[in-house]
Design an enzyme around this catalytic site. Sequence first.
Site, PDB file in Angstrom:
ATOM      1  N   GLU A   1       0.870  -1.167   0.000  1.00 48.04           N
ATOM      2  CA  GLU A   1       0.000   0.000   0.000  1.00 48.04           C
ATOM      3  C   GLU A   1       0.913   1.225   0.000  1.00 48.04           C
ATOM      4  O   GLU A   1       1.478   1.587   1.032  1.00 48.04           O
ATOM      5  CB  GLU A   1      -0.901   0.010   1.238  1.00 48.04           C
ATOM      6  CG  GLU A   1      -1.751   1.257   1.373  1.00 48.04           C
ATOM      7  CD  GLU A   1      -2.382   1.403   2.744  1.00 48.04           C
ATOM      8  OE1 GLU A   1      -2.546   2.564   3.196  1.00 48.04           O
ATOM      9  OE2 GLU A   1      -2.701   0.384   3.379  1.00 48.04           O
TER      10      GLU A   1
ATOM     11  N   ARG B   1       1.609  10.227   0.074  1.00 49.74           N
ATOM     12  CA  ARG B   1       2.099  11.263   0.983  1.00 49.74           C
ATOM     13  C   ARG B   1       3.345  11.956   0.454  1.00 49.74           C
ATOM     14  O   ARG B   1       3.842  12.898   1.088  1.00 49.74           O
ATOM     15  CB  ARG B   1       2.414  10.665   2.362  1.00 49.74           C
ATOM     16  CG  ARG B   1       1.249   9.956   3.016  1.00 49.74           C
ATOM     17  CD  ARG B   1       1.645   9.412   4.375  1.00 49.74           C
ATOM     18  NE  ARG B   1       0.657   8.487   4.903  1.00 49.74           N
ATOM     19  CZ  ARG B   1       0.785   7.831   6.048  1.00 49.74           C
ATOM     20  NH1 ARG B   1       1.867   8.013   6.783  1.00 49.74           N
ATOM     21  NH2 ARG B   1      -0.157   6.989   6.455  1.00 49.74           N
TER      22      ARG B   1
ATOM     23  N   LYS C   1     -10.974  -0.045   7.202  1.00 45.50           N
ATOM     24  CA  LYS C   1      -9.714   0.199   7.893  1.00 45.50           C
ATOM     25  C   LYS C   1     -10.038   0.751   9.278  1.00 45.50           C
ATOM     26  O   LYS C   1     -10.970   1.555   9.428  1.00 45.50           O
ATOM     27  CB  LYS C   1      -8.881   1.196   7.093  1.00 45.50           C
ATOM     28  CG  LYS C   1      -7.557   1.586   7.729  1.00 45.50           C
ATOM     29  CD  LYS C   1      -6.762   2.464   6.782  1.00 45.50           C
ATOM     30  CE  LYS C   1      -5.424   2.853   7.380  1.00 45.50           C
ATOM     31  NZ  LYS C   1      -4.557   3.536   6.402  1.00 45.50           N
TER      32      LYS C   1
END
Length: 208
Positions: A40, A44, A127
Amino acid sequence: MPLIDEILAHRIVPVVIVNDAERAVGLGEALQAGSLPVAEVTLRTPAALEAIAVMAQNRDLLVGAGTVLTPAQVDLAVAAGARFLVSPGFSAATVARAVERGVPIVPGAVTPSEVMTAMAAGLELLKFFPASNYGGTGTLKAFSSVFANVRFIPTGGVSASNLGDYLSMPNVPAVGGSWMVPVDLVDAGDFASIERLSAEAVAVAAAV
């Protein structure tokens, strides 16, 4: 096997921060060598989309995008080759866009109301982030009694030391974490250490 089931079968989703896309090939190879061919890549850093594009060329690697916050980022991630998406929270517009693009998305939820909102959108895999800040296994245990059909991927504060605690829970098919792919090792290109840490995590997960 559906893509999400393939990912969950590994029981661990490495959450990766890539500052230099030139590290992407070696990183993917290290994860594969450590028997953990999942990544994943969080959106960012400026290098994230390029890293996804590079890693997505390896079809044996399950590459997704994390920290997906907006519908526009859904489009960018899918265009780069992300095969699944992860978001820290629930955004109806972002989820809807992922559904339109036909790409699985796992949004975050940490309160009963957020879980119910996600359920209303047809989602049963969420999540749980940041897990350690929102009660960890205690909260997930409470959720299991009222949200019987919902499964969670706890992320944030998950480590080699508590991995087994999370994976032993019936509503936790997998966890997310970065302890096997710490950013300093990725930046340094220390892929041997990443392979070792990944293999160690896989061994712990297999013993649960």
